[in-house]
Motif scaffolding. Structure first.
Motif, short mmCIF file in Angstrom:
data_model
loop_
_atom_site.label_atom_id
_atom_site.label_comp_id
_atom_site.label_asym_id
_atom_site.label_seq_id
_atom_site.Cartn_x
_atom_site.Cartn_y
_atom_site.Cartn_z
N PHE A 3 -10.60 -6.28 -1.31
CA PHE A 3 -10.29 -5.12 -2.42
C PHE A 3 -11.27 -4.59 -3.74
O PHE A 3 -10.79 -4.43 -4.80
CB PHE A 3 -9.38 -6.22 -3.44
N TYR A 9 -9.90 1.37 -2.33
CA TYR A 9 -9.90 2.15 -3.54
C TYR A 9 -9.58 3.98 -3.45
O TYR A 9 -8.33 4.57 -3.32
CB TYR A 9 -10.55 1.86 -4.83
N PRO A 159 -1.28 -4.09 0.16
CA PRO A 159 -1.57 -5.16 -1.30
C PRO A 159 -0.95 -6.03 -1.14
O PRO A 159 -1.95 -6.97 -1.38
CB PRO A 159 -0.68 -3.96 -1.93
N ILE A 194 -5.02 -3.77 -12.25
CA ILE A 194 -6.57 -3.38 -11.39
C ILE A 194 -7.48 -3.03 -11.98
O ILE A 194 -8.40 -4.42 -11.34
CB ILE A 194 -5.98 -2.15 -10.29
N ILE A 248 -4.54 -7.01 -8.71
CA ILE A 248 -4.46 -5.92 -7.61
C ILE A 248 -3.47 -5.55 -6.74
O ILE A 248 -3.15 -3.72 -6.77
CB ILE A 248 -6.35 -6.39 -7.11
N GLY A 251 -0.85 -4.46 -8.95
CA GLY A 251 -0.92 -2.95 -10.04
C GLY A 251 -0.95 -1.85 -8.85
O GLY A 251 -0.39 -0.36 -8.93
N ILE A 252 -1.44 -2.56 -7.19
CA ILE A 252 -1.20 -0.83 -6.10
C ILE A 252 0.53 -0.43 -6.29
O ILE A 252 0.43 0.19 -5.61
CB ILE A 252 -2.37 -1.55 -4.98
#
Length: 470
Positions: A3, A9, A159, A194, A248, A251-252
């Motif tokens: 990550f 990303y 994720p 993130i 993270i 967030g994704i």
């Protein structure tokens, strides 16, 4: 694919873009393909285990739902349990039991040969997620989906595939029935989570890891003060590392238009061990509460001893879920005894609906401090140690003050102080689980500060997330 790498990303942005551009009929296939590709990057053959778990629970849930014959329902339910737990046991616990059998039969030669199978990343998480689906269908809490692609995404959504949160079908599966339109708020909050997760991991957690790894590698070389500092550093490292992954992942998913469950609720502000576990890794705690603790009988108001045993047994299983080693079993047992002891006291007539330390102005801060100290010295040591021998050496080092304090540890001491202070302020004076409201200008400044922290103070080569090993 970590990550913390820019490759991830690029990959995630591509998956999000394709999902946005294509109709849901095809967009969801890009999510599924991306999830399997992401998992295959760890080890290609792992995808067969993931697919097997998906097939087993999709099929058994359909069979359970279609038949009203209790014998058949139990058979198919048993098939799901055997398939998931059998796969988990085979890869995670086989060598543990072989080692202990060989130890008990040490006089006989030769011993049983170890399998030395590699533990598939995330297997403890996705088997529990898909198993909860079958259990809920068996208990008639939900109806099974007839859409295999929808269910396959539920099991493998990249994720949260490797380290959770452990989602329930009643929440995540329905979000995968159609394309979710991400709002401006989703993009803003997703990007912020993130960024915040990356700062937690690369700026803070991995920096704490430096002193933690040094002390645990050679515990006898360090005195009591430095060892105690390392223990404080580890509890913060663990929290920041794991919550960073969760941030993270959330967030994704938020940018996909999907809302995942929160996994932490300011756990180090808990006033007792029971409250701590209701705030820490909440999706795992809730899983064991619903599928182990409550079937055992849960809390018996007039039977404190039975409640004590139920809590201790459940928490021991949680410890063993974390790893096939005696230190994890003892970590679970110690956590269980501490939580169960508190509940035992609370069920006694003298302490019902009363705080154990009273209602004085110093009662809450003292309760939080004592509870956190138990986490640092008992739970943290057993969790971080490679084995019980290492844990004993760490505890022994805490009693040795012959080695003097070294100036280079002041940085970590000050960092621990300000992180804990920030945790207390943010968790006490602001609403739990709700983001602080910011104007666009203030949000831009905040994002800029986070990016600058990452660029100038982030650890160059971030390590794997701690919970990847489970």
């Amino acid at each position: 694919m970590l990550f913390t790498s820019y490759h991830f990303y690029i990959f995630a942005a591509t998956a999000i873009l394709l999902n946005r551009m294509l109709p849901w009929k095809y967009g969801r296939l890009t999510i599924l393909a991306a999830s399997y590709y992401f998992y295959s990057m760890v080890q290609p053959w792992y995808i067969f285990l993931l697919f097997s778990s998906t097939i087993i629970d999709f099929a058994t849930a359909q069979w359970i739902h279609r038949t009203q014959n209790i014998t058949h329902r139990r058979f198919f339910f048993g098939l799901s349990l055997t398939g998931n737990l059998g796969m988990l046991f085979a890869f995670k616990y086989t060598d543990f039991f072989i080692e202990n059998l060989n130890f008990l039969a040490s006089n006989s030669e030769p011993g049983i040969e170890l399998t030395n199978w590699l533990l598939p990343v995330g297997i403890s998480f996705y088997t529990f997620q898909t198993l909860s689906y079958t259990i809920d269908v068996y208990q008639k809490k939900i109806e099974p989906t007839k859409d295999f692609i929808q269910f396959a995404i539920f099991v493998s959504f990249f994720p949260q595939l490797v380290a959770g949160p452990i989602e329930r079908a009643s929440k995540l599966l329905q979000q995968l029935a159609k394309k979710n339109v991400a709002t401006r708020e989703d993009y803003e909050m997703g990007f912020q989570r993130i960024l915040w997760g990356l700062v937690k991991k690369l700026v803070l957690a991995d920096r704490f890891a430096i002193i933690v790894d040094q002390v645990y590698a050679n515990p006898s070389e360090y005195g009591g003060w430095i060892t105690l500092l390392a223990l404080f550093c580890f509890t913060l490292q663990l929290y920041l590392d794991f919550s960073a992954y969760t941030d993270i992942a959330i967030g994704i998913a938020r940018i996909f238009g999907i809302k995942l469950s929160e996994n932490f609720d300011w756990p180090y502000l808990a006033e007792n061990p029971s409250e701590f576990w209701s705030r820490w890794h909440m999706t795992l705690t809730n899983w064991f509460t619903d599928y182990v603790y409550r079937p055992l009988g849960g809390t018996f108001r007039n039977r404190p001893l039975q409640t004590f045993l139920n809590i201790t047994f459940t928490m021991t299983l949680i410890g063993f879920w974390h790893g096939a080693a005696w230190n994890f079993l003892l970590f679970g047992l110690a956590s269980g005894i501490m939580s169960a002891s508190f509940m035992f006291l609370k069920l006694l007539p003298r302490f019902r609906r009363k705080k154990l330390l009273g209602n004085y102005i110093w009662s809450k801060p003292l309760a939080i401090f004592l509870n956190y100290l138990m986490i640092v010295i008992v739970i943290g040591v057993l969790f971080r140690s490679e084995n019980v021998d290492t844990a004993i050496k760490i505890w022994s080092s805490l009693l040795d003050f012959s080695n003097s304090w070294k100036p280079e540890y002041w940085f970590h001491t000050i960092l621990v102080f300000f992180i804990l202070l920030g945790h207390i302020i943010r968790g006490t004076w602001f609403a739990h689980r709700k983001p602080v409201k910011m104007s666009p200008i203030l949000r831009g400044v905040f994002w800029t500060v986070l990016i600058l922290l990452l660029v100038f103070t982030g650890v160059e080569k971030g390590s794997e997330f701690i919970y990847f090993q489970f």
